[in-house]
Structures are given as structure tokens and as C-alpha cells.
Design a protein around this motif. Structure first.
Motif, mmCIF file in Angstrom:
data_model
loop_
_atom_site.group_PDB
_atom_site.id
_atom_site.type_symbol
_atom_site.label_atom_id
_atom_site.label_comp_id
_atom_site.label_asym_id
_atom_site.label_seq_id
_atom_site.Cartn_x
_atom_site.Cartn_y
_atom_site.Cartn_z
ATOM 1 N N MET A 2 0.845 -1.185 0.000
ATOM 2 C CA MET A 2 0.000 0.000 0.000
ATOM 3 C C MET A 2 0.883 1.239 0.000
ATOM 4 S SD MET A 2 -3.372 -0.476 2.424
ATOM 5 C CE MET A 2 -2.488 -0.677 3.930
ATOM 6 N N GLU A 3 0.387 2.269 -0.607
ATOM 7 C CA GLU A 3 1.064 3.557 -0.638
ATOM 8 C C GLU A 3 0.688 4.346 0.614
ATOM 9 O OE1 GLU A 3 0.738 7.199 -3.678
ATOM 10 O OE2 GLU A 3 0.951 5.229 -4.618
ATOM 11 N N ARG A 4 1.547 5.215 1.077
ATOM 12 C CA ARG A 4 1.314 5.991 2.292
ATOM 13 C C ARG A 4 0.008 6.777 2.189
ATOM 14 N NH1 ARG A 4 5.405 10.220 5.298
ATOM 15 N NH2 ARG A 4 4.470 9.968 7.326
ATOM 16 N N GLY A 5 -0.801 6.691 3.224
ATOM 17 C CA GLY A 5 -2.085 7.377 3.263
ATOM 18 C C GLY A 5 -3.255 6.516 2.820
ATOM 19 N N HIS A 6 -2.984 5.355 2.229
ATOM 20 C CA HIS A 6 -4.068 4.471 1.793
ATOM 21 C C HIS A 6 -4.512 3.594 2.951
ATOM 22 C CE1 HIS A 6 -3.533 4.733 -2.795
ATOM 23 N NE2 HIS A 6 -3.158 5.848 -2.219
ATOM 24 N N SER A 7 -5.784 3.228 2.919
ATOM 25 C CA SER A 7 -6.321 2.348 3.957
ATOM 26 C C SER A 7 -7.294 1.370 3.334
ATOM 27 C CB SER A 7 -7.013 3.163 5.051
ATOM 28 O OG SER A 7 -8.095 3.893 4.516
ATOM 29 N N ARG A 8 -7.547 0.311 4.070
ATOM 30 C CA ARG A 8 -8.489 -0.718 3.640
ATOM 31 C C ARG A 8 -9.214 -1.212 4.885
ATOM 32 N NH1 ARG A 8 -6.490 -4.766 -0.598
ATOM 33 N NH2 ARG A 8 -6.807 -2.865 -1.758
ATOM 34 N N GLU A 9 -10.526 -1.369 4.766
ATOM 35 C CA GLU A 9 -11.338 -1.794 5.900
ATOM 36 C C GLU A 9 -12.019 -3.124 5.594
ATOM 37 O OE1 GLU A 9 -14.725 0.106 8.783
ATOM 38 O OE2 GLU A 9 -14.866 0.540 6.655
ATOM 39 N N PHE A 10 -12.032 -3.998 6.588
ATOM 40 C CA PHE A 10 -12.752 -5.266 6.528
ATOM 41 C C PHE A 10 -13.730 -5.273 7.691
ATOM 42 C CE2 PHE A 10 -8.569 -5.873 4.745
ATOM 43 C CZ PHE A 10 -8.846 -6.491 3.538
ATOM 44 N N VAL A 11 -14.982 -5.606 7.409
ATOM 45 C CA VAL A 11 -16.011 -5.594 8.448
ATOM 46 C C VAL A 11 -16.573 -7.003 8.592
ATOM 47 C CG1 VAL A 11 -18.216 -4.617 9.175
ATOM 48 C CG2 VAL A 11 -16.578 -3.195 7.931
ATOM 49 N N GLY A 12 -16.656 -7.449 9.844
ATOM 50 C CA GLY A 12 -17.223 -8.758 10.137
ATOM 51 C C GLY A 12 -18.236 -8.641 11.256
ATOM 52 N N ASN A 13 -18.861 -9.753 11.579
ATOM 53 C CA ASN A 13 -19.874 -9.767 12.607
ATOM 54 C C ASN A 13 -19.638 -10.977 13.497
ATOM 55 O OD1 ASN A 13 -22.480 -10.016 13.963
ATOM 56 N ND2 ASN A 13 -23.165 -8.516 12.449
ATOM 57 N N TYR A 14 -19.602 -10.765 14.807
ATOM 58 C CA TYR A 14 -19.421 -11.853 15.768
ATOM 59 C C TYR A 14 -20.467 -11.698 16.858
ATOM 60 C CZ TYR A 14 -17.327 -14.982 19.153
ATOM 61 O OH TYR A 14 -17.124 -16.012 20.047
ATOM 62 N N MET A 38 -1.014 16.080 8.548
ATOM 63 C CA MET A 38 0.266 16.483 7.954
ATOM 64 C C MET A 38 1.377 15.568 8.460
ATOM 65 S SD MET A 38 -0.531 18.931 5.980
ATOM 66 C CE MET A 38 1.035 19.603 5.515
ATOM 67 N N ARG A 39 2.217 15.129 7.553
ATOM 68 C CA ARG A 39 3.368 14.286 7.869
ATOM 69 C C ARG A 39 4.566 14.785 7.072
ATOM 70 N NH1 ARG A 39 0.613 12.467 11.534
ATOM 71 N NH2 ARG A 39 0.111 10.287 11.880
ATOM 72 N N TYR A 40 5.773 14.405 7.503
ATOM 73 C CA TYR A 40 6.981 14.700 6.740
ATOM 74 C C TYR A 40 7.278 13.522 5.823
ATOM 75 C CZ TYR A 40 7.965 18.745 9.637
ATOM 76 O OH TYR A 40 7.894 19.960 10.254
ATOM 77 N N ASP A 41 7.646 13.812 4.569
ATOM 78 C CA ASP A 41 8.033 12.731 3.663
ATOM 79 C C ASP A 41 9.529 12.468 3.790
ATOM 80 O OD1 ASP A 41 9.269 14.761 2.219
ATOM 81 O OD2 ASP A 41 7.819 14.739 0.579
ATOM 82 N N LYS A 42 10.060 11.592 2.946
ATOM 83 C CA LYS A 42 11.475 11.200 3.043
ATOM 84 C C LYS A 42 12.440 12.352 2.805
ATOM 85 C CE LYS A 42 10.681 6.423 1.837
ATOM 86 N NZ LYS A 42 10.946 5.328 0.918
ATOM 87 N N THR A 43 11.989 13.388 2.089
ATOM 88 C CA THR A 43 12.852 14.540 1.804
ATOM 89 C C THR A 43 12.631 15.677 2.799
ATOM 90 O OG1 THR A 43 11.235 15.455 0.244
ATOM 91 C CG2 THR A 43 12.939 13.976 -0.656
ATOM 92 N N LYS A 44 11.970 15.378 3.928
ATOM 93 C CA LYS A 44 11.702 16.336 5.014
ATOM 94 C C LYS A 44 10.750 17.451 4.609
ATOM 95 C CE LYS A 44 14.598 14.302 7.804
ATOM 96 N NZ LYS A 44 14.154 13.431 8.821
ATOM 97 N N ASN A 45 9.967 17.238 3.561
ATOM 98 C CA ASN A 45 8.923 18.185 3.173
ATOM 99 C C ASN A 45 7.610 17.740 3.800
ATOM 100 O OD1 ASN A 45 10.572 19.770 1.477
ATOM 101 N ND2 ASN A 45 10.355 18.257 -0.155
ATOM 102 N N ARG A 46 6.771 18.711 4.164
ATOM 103 C CA ARG A 46 5.473 18.371 4.748
ATOM 104 C C ARG A 46 4.521 17.904 3.656
ATOM 105 N NH1 ARG A 46 4.190 19.914 9.856
ATOM 106 N NH2 ARG A 46 2.083 20.562 9.351
#
Length: 75
Positions: A1-13, A45-53
């Protein structure tokens, strides 16, 4: 996954909905919750590898965890 991407899985118990969300920040973070899920997506906001926001997307469950870590939410 690329930074900032997310994935959700939903189940029921036992009639309880459980959301498991994987989010890529510097490393992959995995959260399970019966309270919050991936949606409402926010920005942070996060810093990337080149110290840019850089602005990246953050799932709602991560925001809730950061807001309440170290304590218990009571209503």
C-alpha cells in the motif's frame, strides 16, 4: 500500500459488528474496533522522506485512537 491508503474489513461476531482497518503511515498500522471504522476520512500532515510536509489521508478509527489513547472515553 502507498502511504495514506487504507483498507477496511467488516465482520460480525455474536451480532456485534467489528471493523478491522489497515492504514499505511510510515509503517502499516492495523486497528480493530467495535466503535469506529475507516469512514469519515480526515487529513493529517506528515513529513516525507525529503523532510517536506505532505498531507495524507487518515481513517476515522486512527483519529479516535489518537484522541483517546491513554484514557477511557465515558459517556
Amino acid at each position: 500500500m502507498e502511504r495514506g491508503h487504507s483498507r477496511e474489513f467488516v465482520g460480525n461476531y455474536k451480532d456485534v459488528e467489528i471493523s478491522v482497518t489497515a492504514w499505511k503511515d510510515n509503517k502499516t498500522v492495523i486497528m480493530a474496533s467495535t466503535f469506529a471504522g475507516e469512514k469519515l476520512l480526515g487529513k493529517v500532515m506528515r513529513y516525507d522522506k525529503t523532510k517536506n510536509r505532505a498531507e495524507i489521508i487518515r481513517p476515522h478509527v486512527i483519529e479516535e485512537y489518537n484522541k483517546h489513547m491513554g484514557g477511557v472515553l465515558t459517556r
